[in-house]
Design a protein around this motif. Structure first.
Motif, PDB file in Angstrom:
ATOM      1  N   GLY A  66       0.815  -1.205   0.000  1.00 34.52           N
ATOM      2  CA  GLY A  66       0.000   0.000   0.000  1.00 34.52           C
ATOM      3  C   GLY A  66       0.850   1.256   0.000  1.00 34.52           C
ATOM      4  N   THR A  67       0.307   2.296  -0.574  1.00 34.19           N
ATOM      5  CA  THR A  67       0.992   3.580  -0.622  1.00 34.19           C
ATOM      6  C   THR A  67       0.482   4.465   0.504  1.00 34.19           C
ATOM      7  OG1 THR A  67      -0.703   4.471  -2.085  1.00 34.19           O
ATOM      8  CG2 THR A  67       1.223   3.456  -3.138  1.00 34.19           C
ATOM      9  N   LYS A  68       1.152   5.577   0.700  1.00 29.63           N
ATOM     10  CA  LYS A  68       0.720   6.545   1.714  1.00 29.63           C
ATOM     11  C   LYS A  68      -0.709   7.002   1.416  1.00 29.63           C
ATOM     12  CE  LYS A  68       1.890  10.952   3.789  1.00 29.63           C
ATOM     13  NZ  LYS A  68       2.684  12.167   3.713  1.00 29.63           N
ATOM     14  N   GLU A  69      -0.981   7.194   0.134  1.00 25.81           N
ATOM     15  CA  GLU A  69      -2.310   7.624  -0.297  1.00 25.81           C
ATOM     16  C   GLU A  69      -3.390   6.599   0.087  1.00 25.81           C
ATOM     17  OE1 GLU A  69      -2.892   7.858  -4.567  1.00 25.81           O
ATOM     18  OE2 GLU A  69      -3.915   9.767  -4.292  1.00 25.81           O
ATOM     19  N   ALA A  70      -3.074   5.309  -0.041  1.00 26.38           N
ATOM     20  CA  ALA A  70      -4.039   4.257   0.305  1.00 26.38           C
ATOM     21  C   ALA A  70      -4.280   4.217   1.809  1.00 26.38           C
ATOM     22  CB  ALA A  70      -3.542   2.901  -0.180  1.00 26.38           C
ATOM     23  N   TYR A  71      -3.246   4.481   2.583  1.00 28.12           N
ATOM     24  CA  TYR A  71      -3.394   4.487   4.043  1.00 28.12           C
ATOM     25  C   TYR A  71      -4.148   5.714   4.543  1.00 28.12           C
ATOM     26  CZ  TYR A  71      -0.563   0.397   5.047  1.00 28.12           C
ATOM     27  OH  TYR A  71      -0.105  -0.889   5.146  1.00 28.12           O
ATOM     28  N   GLU A  72      -4.127   6.792   3.757  1.00 31.28           N
ATOM     29  CA  GLU A  72      -4.785   8.029   4.186  1.00 31.28           C
ATOM     30  C   GLU A  72      -6.172   8.233   3.576  1.00 31.28           C
ATOM     31  OE1 GLU A  72      -1.968  11.067   3.215  1.00 31.28           O
ATOM     32  OE2 GLU A  72      -0.720  10.626   4.968  1.00 31.28           O
ATOM     33  N   HIS A  73      -6.509   7.486   2.526  1.00 25.18           N
ATOM     34  CA  HIS A  73      -7.799   7.663   1.849  1.00 25.18           C
ATOM     35  C   HIS A  73      -8.934   7.215   2.771  1.00 25.18           C
ATOM     36  CE1 HIS A  73     -10.599   8.031  -1.478  1.00 25.18           C
ATOM     37  NE2 HIS A  73     -11.131   6.906  -1.054  1.00 25.18           N
ATOM     38  N   LYS A  74      -9.807   8.137   3.123  1.00 21.78           N
ATOM     39  CA  LYS A  74     -10.945   7.830   4.000  1.00 21.78           C
ATOM     40  C   LYS A  74     -12.152   7.440   3.166  1.00 21.78           C
ATOM     41  CE  LYS A  74      -9.555  10.752   7.830  1.00 21.78           C
ATOM     42  NZ  LYS A  74      -8.670  10.057   8.515  1.00 21.78           N
ATOM     43  N   LEU A  75     -12.787   6.352   3.576  1.00 20.71           N
ATOM     44  CA  LEU A  75     -13.973   5.868   2.872  1.00 20.71           C
ATOM     45  C   LEU A  75     -15.172   6.733   3.237  1.00 20.71           C
ATOM     46  CD1 LEU A  75     -13.419   2.050   3.376  1.00 20.71           C
ATOM     47  CD2 LEU A  75     -12.870   3.431   1.369  1.00 20.71           C
ATOM     48  N   LYS A  76     -16.015   6.985   2.252  1.00 21.47           N
ATOM     49  CA  LYS A  76     -17.210   7.808   2.448  1.00 21.47           C
ATOM     50  C   LYS A  76     -18.445   6.937   2.304  1.00 21.47           C
ATOM     51  CE  LYS A  76     -14.738  11.701   0.591  1.00 21.47           C
ATOM     52  NZ  LYS A  76     -14.401  12.399  -0.616  1.00 21.47           N
ATOM     53  N   PRO A  77     -19.562   7.373   2.856  1.00 20.12           N
ATOM     54  CA  PRO A  77     -20.792   6.587   2.724  1.00 20.12           C
ATOM     55  C   PRO A  77     -21.138   6.334   1.264  1.00 20.12           C
ATOM     56  CG  PRO A  77     -21.103   8.360   4.296  1.00 20.12           C
ATOM     57  CD  PRO A  77     -19.766   8.573   3.660  1.00 20.12           C
ATOM     58  N   GLY A  78     -21.419   5.067   0.944  1.00 18.51           N
ATOM     59  CA  GLY A  78     -21.797   4.705  -0.407  1.00 18.51           C
ATOM     60  C   GLY A  78     -20.629   4.374  -1.319  1.00 18.51           C
ATOM     61  N   ASP A  79     -19.389   4.494  -0.832  1.00 18.88           N
ATOM     62  CA  ASP A  79     -18.229   4.132  -1.656  1.00 18.88           C
ATOM     63  C   ASP A  79     -18.303   2.667  -2.056  1.00 18.88           C
ATOM     64  OD1 ASP A  79     -17.103   6.621  -1.589  1.00 18.88           O
ATOM     65  OD2 ASP A  79     -15.363   6.066  -0.393  1.00 18.88           O
ATOM     66  N   THR A  80     -17.759   2.373  -3.225  1.00 19.85           N
ATOM     67  CA  THR A  80     -17.647   0.992  -3.695  1.00 19.85           C
ATOM     68  C   THR A  80     -16.178   0.699  -3.934  1.00 19.85           C
ATOM     69  OG1 THR A  80     -19.822   1.080  -4.743  1.00 19.85           O
ATOM     70  CG2 THR A  80     -18.323  -0.655  -5.471  1.00 19.85           C
ATOM     71  N   ILE A  81     -15.679  -0.332  -3.286  1.00 23.33           N
ATOM     72  CA  ILE A  81     -14.299  -0.761  -3.455  1.00 23.33           C
ATOM     73  C   ILE A  81     -14.342  -2.058  -4.247  1.00 23.33           C
ATOM     74  CG2 ILE A  81     -12.212  -1.582  -2.301  1.00 23.33           C
ATOM     75  CD1 ILE A  81     -14.595   0.728  -0.547  1.00 23.33           C
ATOM     76  N   PHE A  82     -13.665  -2.067  -5.402  1.00 28.58           N
ATOM     77  CA  PHE A  82     -13.662  -3.249  -6.257  1.00 28.58           C
ATOM     78  C   PHE A  82     -12.233  -3.745  -6.423  1.00 28.58           C
ATOM     79  CE2 PHE A  82     -13.373  -5.312 -10.448  1.00 28.58           C
ATOM     80  CZ  PHE A  82     -14.219  -6.384 -10.204  1.00 28.58           C
ATOM     81  N   ILE A  83     -12.026  -5.010  -6.115  1.00 31.82           N
ATOM     82  CA  ILE A  83     -10.727  -5.649  -6.290  1.00 31.82           C
ATOM     83  C   ILE A  83     -10.932  -6.797  -7.271  1.00 31.82           C
ATOM     84  CG2 ILE A  83      -8.836  -6.882  -5.176  1.00 31.82           C
ATOM     85  CD1 ILE A  83     -10.722  -5.015  -2.796  1.00 31.82           C
ATOM     86  N   LYS A  84     -10.325  -6.661  -8.451  1.00 36.19           N
ATOM     87  CA  LYS A  84     -10.532  -7.693  -9.466  1.00 36.19           C
ATOM     88  C   LYS A  84      -9.624  -8.890  -9.221  1.00 36.19           C
ATOM     89  CE  LYS A  84      -7.556  -5.718 -13.030  1.00 36.19           C
ATOM     90  NZ  LYS A  84      -7.497  -5.231 -14.394  1.00 36.19           N
ATOM     91  N   LYS A  85      -9.976  -9.974  -9.899  1.00 34.50           N
ATOM     92  CA  LYS A  85      -9.252 -11.240  -9.763  1.00 34.50           C
ATOM     93  C   LYS A  85      -8.106 -11.278 -10.764  1.00 34.50           C
ATOM     94  CE  LYS A  85     -10.190 -16.199  -9.714  1.00 34.50           C
ATOM     95  NZ  LYS A  85     -11.237 -17.202  -9.808  1.00 34.50           N
ATOM     96  N   THR A  86      -6.954 -11.711 -10.304  1.00 34.64           N
ATOM     97  CA  THR A  86      -5.827 -11.880 -11.214  1.00 34.64           C
ATOM     98  C   THR A  86      -5.944 -13.248 -11.873  1.00 34.64           C
ATOM     99  OG1 THR A  86      -3.442 -11.863 -11.458  1.00 34.64           O
ATOM    100  CG2 THR A  86      -4.278 -12.769  -9.416  1.00 34.64           C
TER     101      THR A  86
END
Length: 172
Positions: A121-141
């Protein structure tokens, strides 16, 4: 008296929680208070209620794709992307860490942001705050599936070449 105390507590929690969202708007309908979910079953279907921290209200966030518990999660307000993934049970072994996508709806506009978690993870990923209704998608390799395909293809070609070489030797 208890009802007034609950209303005051609720107001204080909301006020304190929204200080970090000064430019963002959050609907009160998006929030769930710890007292509202304490008696709910913790894993009904694909809706999960994360443990609260210090009485923070919970906000809905969608986790789709290669996480252990995909679905709708109610996480504490101000949860970071990395913490949110952890609350969703972490990533699966087939998760593509190079393109974790967070989509946020601002009014009628969808904003997407990609994160690279390959190095933890990057600094940006550690600092990014999730907001109501956000969708996090992690695709399959598909790396392991493709590797098996190409390995079997090479095996078939090696068998054909060795069969041809043996046939030529037998004909001599």
């Amino acid at each position: 008296m208890k009802k007034i105390k609950n209303i005051i507590t609720w107001f204080i929690l909301i006020t304190l929680s929204f200080n970090s969202y000064a430019n963002d708007s959050i609907s009160l309908n998006d929030l769930a208070l710890p007292s509202e979910v304490k008696d709910l079953k913790k894993n009904p279907g694909s809706i999960y209620y994360s443990p609260t921290s210090k009485g923070k209200p919970l906000v809905p966030v969608h986790f789709w794709g290669e996480v252990q518990k995909s679905g709708l999660h109610y996480v504490p307000v101000n949860t970071t992307l990395i913490s949110g993934i952890s609350l969703a049970g972490g990533l699966t072994s087939t998760a593509d860490l190079e393109s974790v996508k967070v989509t946020t709806k601002n009014g009628k506009v969808l904003e997407s942001k990609d994160f690279d978690l390959t190095t933890g993870g990057t600094k940006e990923a550690y600092e990014h705050k999730l907001k109501p209704g956000d969708t996090i998608f992690i695709k399959k390799t598909r790396f392991y599936e493709n590797r098996a395909y190409y390995t079997s293809l090479i095996g078939v070609l090696a068998t054909l070449l060795s069969s041809y070489a043996i046939l030529n030797q037998v004909k001599k």
